[in-house]
Design a protein around this motif. Structure first.
Motif, PDB file in Angstrom:
ATOM      1  N   GLN A 112       1.270  -8.319 -11.017  1.00  0.00           N
ATOM      2  CA  GLN A 112       1.834  -7.310 -10.123  1.00  0.00           C
ATOM      3  C   GLN A 112       0.820  -6.899  -9.054  1.00  0.00           C
ATOM      4  O   GLN A 112       1.163  -6.796  -7.868  1.00  0.00           O
ATOM      5  N   MET A 113      -0.415  -6.654  -9.469  1.00  0.00           N
ATOM      6  CA  MET A 113      -1.426  -6.191  -8.522  1.00  0.00           C
ATOM      7  C   MET A 113      -1.813  -7.299  -7.550  1.00  0.00           C
ATOM      8  O   MET A 113      -2.083  -7.031  -6.373  1.00  0.00           O
ATOM      9  N   LEU A 117      -1.480  -7.057  -3.497  1.00  0.00           N
ATOM     10  CA  LEU A 117      -2.598  -7.380  -2.612  1.00  0.00           C
ATOM     11  C   LEU A 117      -2.168  -8.364  -1.538  1.00  0.00           C
ATOM     12  O   LEU A 117      -2.466  -8.175  -0.345  1.00  0.00           O
ATOM     13  N   LEU A 118      -1.435  -9.396  -1.918  1.00  0.00           N
ATOM     14  CA  LEU A 118      -0.963 -10.376  -0.942  1.00  0.00           C
ATOM     15  C   LEU A 118      -0.016  -9.739   0.062  1.00  0.00           C
ATOM     16  O   LEU A 118      -0.047 -10.061   1.261  1.00  0.00           O
ATOM     17  N   PHE A 119       0.836  -8.832  -0.420  1.00  0.00           N
ATOM     18  CA  PHE A 119       1.771  -8.138   0.474  1.00  0.00           C
ATOM     19  C   PHE A 119       0.993  -7.325   1.505  1.00  0.00           C
ATOM     20  O   PHE A 119       1.244  -7.420   2.716  1.00  0.00           O
ATOM     21  N   TYR A 120       0.062  -6.493   1.044  1.00  0.00           N
ATOM     22  CA  TYR A 120      -0.696  -5.636   1.954  1.00  0.00           C
ATOM     23  C   TYR A 120      -1.551  -6.465   2.906  1.00  0.00           C
ATOM     24  O   TYR A 120      -1.726  -6.102   4.071  1.00  0.00           O
ATOM     25  N   GLN A 121      -2.068  -7.550   2.412  1.00  0.00           N
ATOM     26  CA  GLN A 121      -2.874  -8.433   3.255  1.00  0.00           C
ATOM     27  C   GLN A 121      -2.003  -9.076   4.330  1.00  0.00           C
ATOM     28  O   GLN A 121      -2.393  -9.153   5.510  1.00  0.00           O
ATOM     29  N   ARG A 122      -0.819  -9.516   3.943  1.00  0.00           N
ATOM     30  CA  ARG A 122       0.074 -10.213   4.867  1.00  0.00           C
ATOM     31  C   ARG A 122       0.608  -9.294   5.958  1.00  0.00           C
ATOM     32  O   ARG A 122       0.706  -9.696   7.122  1.00  0.00           O
ATOM     33  N   VAL A 125      -2.107  -4.042   6.336  1.00  0.00           N
ATOM     34  CA  VAL A 125      -2.839  -2.870   5.835  1.00  0.00           C
ATOM     35  C   VAL A 125      -4.329  -3.040   6.149  1.00  0.00           C
ATOM     36  O   VAL A 125      -4.893  -4.126   5.993  1.00  0.00           O
ATOM     37  N   GLN A 126      -4.957  -1.947   6.598  1.00  0.00           N
ATOM     38  CA  GLN A 126      -6.370  -1.991   6.980  1.00  0.00           C
ATOM     39  C   GLN A 126      -7.308  -1.594   5.842  1.00  0.00           C
ATOM     40  O   GLN A 126      -8.418  -2.112   5.731  1.00  0.00           O
ATOM     41  N   GLU A 127      -6.870  -0.631   5.026  1.00  0.00           N
ATOM     42  CA  GLU A 127      -7.679  -0.159   3.907  1.00  0.00           C
ATOM     43  C   GLU A 127      -6.778  -0.052   2.670  1.00  0.00           C
ATOM     44  O   GLU A 127      -5.701   0.534   2.731  1.00  0.00           O
ATOM     45  N   TYR A 128      -7.267  -0.597   1.572  1.00  0.00           N
ATOM     46  CA  TYR A 128      -6.486  -0.616   0.334  1.00  0.00           C
ATOM     47  C   TYR A 128      -7.373  -0.088  -0.793  1.00  0.00           C
ATOM     48  O   TYR A 128      -8.446  -0.625  -1.061  1.00  0.00           O
ATOM     49  N   TYR A 129      -6.895   0.998  -1.438  1.00  0.00           N
ATOM     50  CA  TYR A 129      -7.653   1.649  -2.509  1.00  0.00           C
ATOM     51  C   TYR A 129      -6.890   1.515  -3.822  1.00  0.00           C
ATOM     52  O   TYR A 129      -5.687   1.819  -3.880  1.00  0.00           O
ATOM     53  N   ILE A 130      -7.583   1.084  -4.860  1.00  0.00           N
ATOM     54  CA  ILE A 130      -7.002   0.948  -6.190  1.00  0.00           C
ATOM     55  C   ILE A 130      -7.861   1.764  -7.149  1.00  0.00           C
ATOM     56  O   ILE A 130      -9.060   1.501  -7.284  1.00  0.00           O
ATOM     57  N   TYR A 131      -7.241   2.737  -7.805  1.00  0.00           N
ATOM     58  CA  TYR A 131      -7.997   3.563  -8.741  1.00  0.00           C
ATOM     59  C   TYR A 131      -7.363   3.511 -10.117  1.00  0.00           C
ATOM     60  O   TYR A 131      -6.155   3.689 -10.263  1.00  0.00           O
ATOM     61  N   ASP A 132      -8.209   3.250 -11.120  1.00  0.00           N
ATOM     62  CA  ASP A 132      -7.782   3.272 -12.515  1.00  0.00           C
ATOM     63  C   ASP A 132      -8.358   4.534 -13.155  1.00  0.00           C
ATOM     64  O   ASP A 132      -9.553   4.586 -13.479  1.00  0.00           O
ATOM     65  N   PRO A 133      -7.540   5.583 -13.352  1.00  0.00           N
ATOM     66  CA  PRO A 133      -8.067   6.840 -13.896  1.00  0.00           C
ATOM     67  C   PRO A 133      -8.460   6.758 -15.361  1.00  0.00           C
ATOM     68  O   PRO A 133      -9.215   7.610 -15.835  1.00  0.00           O
TER      69      PRO A 133
END
Length: 238
Positions: A112-113, A117-122, A125-133
């Motif tokens: 899924q992730m 990532l491929l979607f946002y890259q395609r 998107v300029q900045e992509y943040y992924i946080y695992d709390p």
């Protein structure tokens, strides 16, 4: 008379407002989504051309309702604030969200992730943040040409678009505004509001007390003047 062939009627395409997926899988993920989204709203409250949304479906391609994603949080610079049922990019001056956040839950899979990532890259998107709390892990990806490349050092990273700073501790992720103020939960914001209200009320009461004391002093002085005059003494002669 030559008959013109009838025009083809383009089918009406429906762009659903929901993908049927929950906004969050658990309370911790939901709390982080709400905190980041609401603090970004506050940060850009005075800029009418910054649109912030949470869990809103983004359709980047007109005519294709299968190409879509709902970022946990997205920020679009150059688009006005306001309610939307979805973000149809062709209706938004073809501006893609420049910044997106994803807050992980145990239910997120690697596949899924990778797809996100491929979607946002395609789609720009300029900045992509992924946080695992749960693991207290932050990943930052920044656009370089056609790619979203990982930022090596994320501790202390400052977002080029948002101006906010990310600081990892042993217990959590802390996010700071450009003025140095920390992102707060709604409960913390309400507590500060109550404290500010109490402080303002205390200042008002102190001001009223000072005015009462000043008025009492003025009355005592006036009583002294009248007492002296009753004895035939003019204060100016003293």
């Amino acid at each position: 008379m030559i008959k013109q062939p009838p025009e083809k009627i383009q089918p009406q395409i429906d762009y659903p407002d929901s993908d049927g997926q929950p906004m969050a899988d658990n309370t911790k993920q939901f709390r982080w989504i709400v905190m980041i989204k609401e603090n970004l709203e506050i940060l850009f409250a005075n800029n009418d051309e910054v649109f912030v949304a949470g869990d809103l479906l983004w359709y980047p391609v007109q005519g294709d309702n299968k190409i879509r994603v709902a970022p946990d949080i997205m920020v679009v610079f150059g688009r006005p604030k306001g309610d939307r049922s979805s973000y149809k990019q062709w209706e938004e001056n073809n501006l893609a969200p420049q910044v997106v956040f994803e807050i992980l839950s145990p239910g997120n899979t690697t596949a899924q992730m990778a797809e996100k990532l491929l979607f946002y890259q395609r789609f720009g998107v300029q900045e992509y943040y992924i946080y695992d709390p749960n693991k207290i892990e932050l990943s930052v990806l920044q656009r370089s040409g056609d790619w979203l490349d990982s930022v090596a050092e994320v501790n202390g990273w400052v977002s080029p678009h948002l101006g906010i700073r990310f600081q990892l501790t042993e217990d959590t992720l802390e996010i700071y505004r450009p003025d140095g103020g920390r992102f707060l939960t709604p409960l913390e914001i309400d507590l500060l509001r109550q404290q500010e209200s109490q402080r303002a009320e205390q200042e008002r009461e102190e001001k009223e007390r000072a005015l009462r004391e000043l008025e009492a002093e003025r009355q005592r002085y006036q009583a002294l003047i009248e007492s002296l005059r009753a004895r035939g003494i003019e204060p100016e002669e003293m």
